[in-house]
Write an enzyme that holds these catalytic residues in place. Structure first.
Site, PDB file in Angstrom:
ATOM      1  N   VAL A  63     -18.189  86.391  10.751  1.00 48.28           N
ATOM      2  CA  VAL A  63     -17.248  87.472  11.029  1.00 48.28           C
ATOM      3  C   VAL A  63     -15.820  87.120  10.622  1.00 48.28           C
ATOM      4  O   VAL A  63     -14.965  88.011  10.542  1.00 48.28           O
ATOM      5  CB  VAL A  63     -17.284  87.904  12.512  1.00 48.28           C
ATOM      6  CG1 VAL A  63     -18.668  88.398  12.896  1.00 48.28           C
ATOM      7  CG2 VAL A  63     -16.831  86.788  13.433  1.00 48.28           C
ATOM      8  N   TYR A 155      -7.970  80.936  22.566  1.00 50.42           N
ATOM      9  CA  TYR A 155      -9.060  81.745  23.119  1.00 50.42           C
ATOM     10  C   TYR A 155      -8.516  82.787  24.100  1.00 50.42           C
ATOM     11  O   TYR A 155      -8.894  83.960  24.043  1.00 50.42           O
ATOM     12  CB  TYR A 155     -10.056  80.823  23.815  1.00 50.42           C
ATOM     13  CG  TYR A 155     -11.221  81.523  24.475  1.00 50.42           C
ATOM     14  CD1 TYR A 155     -12.350  81.853  23.743  1.00 50.42           C
ATOM     15  CD2 TYR A 155     -11.206  81.829  25.833  1.00 50.42           C
ATOM     16  CE1 TYR A 155     -13.434  82.482  24.347  1.00 50.42           C
ATOM     17  CE2 TYR A 155     -12.281  82.457  26.445  1.00 50.42           C
ATOM     18  CZ  TYR A 155     -13.397  82.776  25.694  1.00 50.42           C
ATOM     19  OH  TYR A 155     -14.465  83.402  26.298  1.00 50.42           O
TER      20      TYR A 155
END
Length: 248
Positions: A63, A155
């Protein structure tokens, strides 16, 4: 709930939460394209499900390779005979202290967890517009809701971005009948948390009122609901599945 006849893409489907989601959708009758950068592992997982009688196919999809996503999604949709559900689950975790976060780490994590999610959604939209029950479900995180306790900085930033993007995209595509929602897992037993020590994981567990880590199947159940016809009037929401770690 049933997904009989639905056609779904699940990214990051080789293991953990992604595999649980793919398994749940397949067992509810969906044709599932299991996508992951690790094709060998994905083929093994898809093959095991096919052996049980479920309709699954494996595809190698990175991705973070934005230039390849339109062609990849077009090919997968053709193989499935259309597309009704996209589950953006692919993600990676960083674990660098604040003063040691590098640009390379930042770009790598956001490239998968946020940028990849957005452009997968973009590539899927032309196919979802042809569906009678189009759904996108994004996997965010409790860290994106409240900053987390042990999550890396890249993250945490990425997952906060996922929640904001979910709301923005949902508002834009709602007139087309497409719903877009996010699931925000708490600390979940999966390979992604192997970057943390036992002490860190125990500390996180102590913050969960239900006194256990999440299971991948807990997240799969939430995704199954949000991607079903039962959730037709729900869009732009971030569903917390964290055992009470965060109540917002």
């Amino acid at each position: 709930m049933t997904h009989k006849g639905k056609r779904a893409i699940v990214t990051g489907a080789a293991q953990g939460i992604g595999l649980a989601i793919a398994t749940r959708l397949a067992k509810e009758g969906a044709k599932v394209a299991m996508c992951d950068i690790n094709l060998e592992k994905t083929e093994a997982a898809a093959g095991a499900l096919r052996a049980e009688g479920y309709d699954t196919q494996a595809f190698r999809v990175d991705v973070s390779r934005i230039d390849q996503l339109p062609e990849a999604v077009d090919g997968i949709a053709a193989a499935l005979g259309g597309l009704d559900i996209l589950v953006n689950n692919a993600g990676i975790l960083d674990n660098e202290p604040l003063g040691e976060v590098t640009e390379a780490t930042w770009d790598r994590v956001l490239g998968v967890d946020l940028k990849g999610l957005f452009f997968m959604s973009q590539a899927a939209l032309p196919h979802l517009e042809k569906s009678g029950c189009p759904r996108i479900v994004n996997i965010a995180s409790v860290a994106g809701r409240m900053g987390g306790y042990e999550s890396g900085y890249a993250y945490t930033a990425a997952k906060g971005g996922v929640i904001s993007l979910t709301k923005r995209m949902a508002r834009q595509v709602a007139p087309k009948g497409i719903t877009i929602n996010a699931v925000c897992p708490g600390t979940t037993e999966s390979d992604i948390i192997k970057v943390w020590s036992k002490e860190q994981i125990d500390g996180l567990k102590s913050r969960i009122p239900l006194d256990r880590l999440g299971h991948a199947e807990d997240m799969a159940a939430a995704v199954a609901f949000l991607s079903s016809e039962d959730a037709a009037f729900i869009t732009g929401t971030a569903l917390d599945v964290n055992g009470g770690m965060f109540m917002g």
